[in-house]
Design an enzyme around this catalytic site. Structure first.
Site, mmCIF file in Angstrom:
data_model
loop_
_atom_site.group_PDB
_atom_site.id
_atom_site.type_symbol
_atom_site.label_atom_id
_atom_site.label_comp_id
_atom_site.label_asym_id
_atom_site.label_seq_id
_atom_site.Cartn_x
_atom_site.Cartn_y
_atom_site.Cartn_z
ATOM 1 N N ARG A 224 5.329 68.340 40.934
ATOM 2 C CA ARG A 224 3.996 68.531 42.050
ATOM 3 C C ARG A 224 3.428 67.302 41.680
ATOM 4 O O ARG A 224 3.491 66.180 41.736
ATOM 5 C CB ARG A 224 2.979 69.258 40.855
ATOM 6 C CG ARG A 224 3.324 70.724 41.191
ATOM 7 C CD ARG A 224 2.784 71.883 42.545
ATOM 8 N NE ARG A 224 3.052 72.493 42.453
ATOM 9 C CZ ARG A 224 4.172 73.600 43.040
ATOM 10 N NH1 ARG A 224 5.222 72.615 43.442
ATOM 11 N NH2 ARG A 224 3.672 74.981 42.913
ATOM 12 N N HIS A 272 8.572 68.791 50.711
ATOM 13 C CA HIS A 272 8.719 70.179 49.774
ATOM 14 C C HIS A 272 9.768 70.823 49.718
ATOM 15 O O HIS A 272 9.454 72.026 50.354
ATOM 16 C CB HIS A 272 7.541 70.715 49.358
ATOM 17 C CG HIS A 272 6.754 71.761 49.006
ATOM 18 N ND1 HIS A 272 5.557 71.170 47.880
ATOM 19 C CD2 HIS A 272 7.944 71.986 47.636
ATOM 20 C CE1 HIS A 272 5.780 72.105 46.514
ATOM 21 N NE2 HIS A 272 6.952 72.786 46.820
HETATM 22 P P1 NAP Z 1 9.160 76.946 33.428
HETATM 23 O O1 NAP Z 1 9.574 78.243 33.513
HETATM 24 O O2 NAP Z 1 7.260 77.436 33.529
HETATM 25 O O3 NAP Z 1 9.262 75.605 33.005
HETATM 26 C C1 NAP Z 1 8.474 74.432 32.295
HETATM 27 C C2 NAP Z 1 8.637 73.691 31.851
HETATM 28 O O4 NAP Z 1 8.006 72.616 31.716
HETATM 29 C C3 NAP Z 1 9.220 74.428 30.436
HETATM 30 O O5 NAP Z 1 10.570 73.975 29.307
HETATM 31 C C4 NAP Z 1 7.783 73.924 29.422
HETATM 32 O O6 NAP Z 1 7.689 74.377 27.750
HETATM 33 C C5 NAP Z 1 7.767 72.565 30.129
HETATM 34 N N1 NAP Z 1 6.450 72.188 29.680
HETATM 35 C C6 NAP Z 1 5.051 72.365 29.587
HETATM 36 N N2 NAP Z 1 3.927 71.648 29.333
HETATM 37 C C7 NAP Z 1 5.213 70.681 29.600
HETATM 38 C C8 NAP Z 1 3.949 69.454 28.172
HETATM 39 N N3 NAP Z 1 2.664 69.646 27.582
HETATM 40 N N4 NAP Z 1 4.690 68.742 27.648
HETATM 41 C C9 NAP Z 1 6.230 69.156 27.753
HETATM 42 N N5 NAP Z 1 7.096 69.694 28.120
HETATM 43 C C10 NAP Z 1 6.331 71.048 29.033
HETATM 44 O O7 NAP Z 1 8.470 76.229 35.097
HETATM 45 P P2 NAP Z 1 9.818 76.393 36.303
HETATM 46 O O8 NAP Z 1 10.104 77.451 37.048
HETATM 47 O O9 NAP Z 1 10.815 75.512 35.779
HETATM 48 O O10 NAP Z 1 8.798 75.000 37.207
HETATM 49 C C11 NAP Z 1 9.113 73.987 37.302
HETATM 50 C C12 NAP Z 1 7.953 73.319 37.367
HETATM 51 O O11 NAP Z 1 8.789 73.103 39.251
HETATM 52 C C13 NAP Z 1 7.032 74.382 38.296
HETATM 53 O O12 NAP Z 1 5.987 74.927 37.729
HETATM 54 C C14 NAP Z 1 6.395 73.873 41.002
HETATM 55 O O13 NAP Z 1 5.526 73.410 39.372
HETATM 56 C C15 NAP Z 1 7.553 73.394 40.054
HETATM 57 N N6 NAP Z 1 8.567 73.492 41.473
HETATM 58 C C16 NAP Z 1 8.546 72.978 42.699
HETATM 59 C C17 NAP Z 1 9.392 73.831 43.988
HETATM 60 C C18 NAP Z 1 9.984 72.546 44.957
HETATM 61 O O14 NAP Z 1 10.679 73.203 46.301
HETATM 62 N N7 NAP Z 1 9.630 71.117 45.053
HETATM 63 C C19 NAP Z 1 10.111 74.967 43.611
HETATM 64 C C20 NAP Z 1 9.436 75.325 42.462
HETATM 65 C C21 NAP Z 1 9.067 75.008 41.168
HETATM 66 P P3 NAP Z 1 8.221 75.241 27.113
HETATM 67 O O15 NAP Z 1 9.927 75.422 27.509
HETATM 68 O O16 NAP Z 1 8.548 74.862 25.894
HETATM 69 O O17 NAP Z 1 7.444 75.733 28.211
HETATM 70 C C1 GLV Z 2 7.470 75.454 45.044
HETATM 71 O O1 GLV Z 2 6.750 74.850 44.994
HETATM 72 C C2 GLV Z 2 7.448 76.461 43.971
HETATM 73 O O2 GLV Z 2 6.465 75.903 42.954
HETATM 74 O O3 GLV Z 2 7.662 77.813 43.870
#
Ligand code: NAP
Ligand code: GLV
Length: 309
Positions: A224, A272
């Site tokens: 983000r 994005h």
């Molecule tokens: P997720 O499965 O919820 O994983 C989040 C990871 O971040 C977990 O490993 C979590 O730790 C870690 N985390 C959260 N808070 C933390 C902190 N304070 N300190 C250290 N580590 C922390 O999320 P995801 O599905 O992988 O997605 C991540 C993000 O990518 C989304 O929230 C979104 O903003 C972004 N995104 C972007 C796109 C794009 O097209 N650019 C697309 C999709 C998503 P734990 O494992 O210990 O809980």
């Molecule tokens: C895209 O940014 C998503 O959070 O799915």
């Protein structure tokens, strides 16, 4: 159930059509068609204006057709007792892994440098490091981060991760806590941000972190925009730590025309697109969630509102 669906994307009609096609047990309405707000059982929404949920007194769940939920979990979030569900779609993880891998390979094999040479008709060869000598750190080892790590490891890069809670993953050193983050940055030739946006992670990509990076590091932010402190990045780029940044997400999207990021020679901007939600597989997950809500079964991929993700 009565379901309100609002997809604010270019392909909204595809999403609504696919949801109507797959969710045969439920009635799907778009906002302009809502019969009676109090009759809505579930809302499938990405981002909503203030007051959007007014009158939906019987709402039982909010389903986000994406991975990030920061747009719905702020302190003013409506219905604190209504569960928020997110997508955890393996296809989205694969798309993100493709994006990060293509950015890393482009940087590692210096394709930008050769594109620039080509414009000047220069034939000059440059040596590049072995992948095993390149250290890549992934902040956030969740659904996306783990898949990205797997792809990078397949090429032979040295991969490490940072998460909130400890993890054991084959061949990947995953560390936790702030002191570990700073020492991880010291050994990161590439630093990839894939964290959810929460109060604990907002502004994490800042001067203090950049100061730890080795010379010539690459920063990739595909999480983000608000993770990044843009003025800190601009001054850090002047000092070459990082030497370059690839940014897919921005605090304000579309990125305003006056942003210095657009024309900075060391910054690559993508709009994005690192991992777009997929209407077919995304809707499959949404329908599965709707069926479980309807049947009163335990729900999957429920956001922990206290953690913010
Ligand atoms: P997720 O499965 O919820 O994983 C989040 C990871 O971040 C977990 O490993 C979590 O730790 C870690 N985390 C959260 N808070 C933390 C902190 N304070 N300190 C250290 N580590 C922390 O999320 P995801 O599905 O992988 O997605 C991540 C993000 O990518 C989304 O929230 C979104 O903003 C972004 N995104 C972007 C796109 C794009 O097209 N650019 C697309 C999709 C998503 P734990 O494992 O210990 O809980
Ligand atoms: C895209 O940014 C998503 O959070 O799915």
């Amino acid at each position: 159930m009565l379901v309100l669906a609002d997809f604010p994307w270019e392909n909204a009609a595809d999403w609504t059509g696919e949801l109507r096609r797959q969710a045969t047990m439920h009635q799907i309405y778009v906002p302009a068609e809502i019969p009676d707000r109090a009759s809505i059982d579930a809302a499938v929404v990405w981002k909503v204006p203030v007051g959007f949920f007014d009158g939906m007194t019987n709402l039982r769940a909010i389903i986000v057709p994406g991975a990030g939920v920061d747009q719905l979990t702020g302190s003013d979030a409506p219905f604190p007792d209504v569960p928020i569900l997110r997508l955890a779609d393996p296809i989205m993880a694969t798309r993100m892994a493709e994006y990060i891998l293509s950015v890393v390979l482009d940087h590692h094999r210096q394709l930008g440098r050769y594109r620039d040479q080509q414009h000047r008709m220069v034939w000059a060869r440059h040596f590049h490091r072995d992948p095993a000598d390149i250290r890549i750190s992934i902040l956030g080892m969740g659904v996306l981060g783990k898949k990205v790590a797997e792809y990078l490891r397949m090429i032979g890069y040295q991969v490490a991760g940072w998460s909130r809670t400890p993890k054991t993953l084959p061949g990947i050193d995953v560390v936790t806590g702030e002191p570990a983050l700073l020492s991880l940055a010291e050994r990161s030739d590439v630093l990839v941000c894939l964290l959810p946006l929460t109060p604990a992670t907002r502004g994490l990509l800042d001067q203090r972190l950049f100061d730890q990076l080795p010379e010539d590091a690459l920063l990739i932010n595909a999480a983000r925009g608000a993770h990044l402190v843009v003025p800190d990045l601009l001054s850090a780029l002047d000092r070459g730590k990082p030497a370059a940044a690839v940014l897919d997400v921005f605090d304000q999207e579309p990125l305003p025309s006056e942003s210095p990021l657009w024309c900075h020679p060391a910054v690559t901007v993508t709009p994005h697109i690192a991992s777009l939600s997929n209407p077919i597989t995304g809707v499959q997950q949404i329908v599965r969630a709707l069926d479980k809500i309807d049947a009163g079964e335990p729900l999957e991929h429920v956001v922990d509102r206290r953690r913010g993700y």
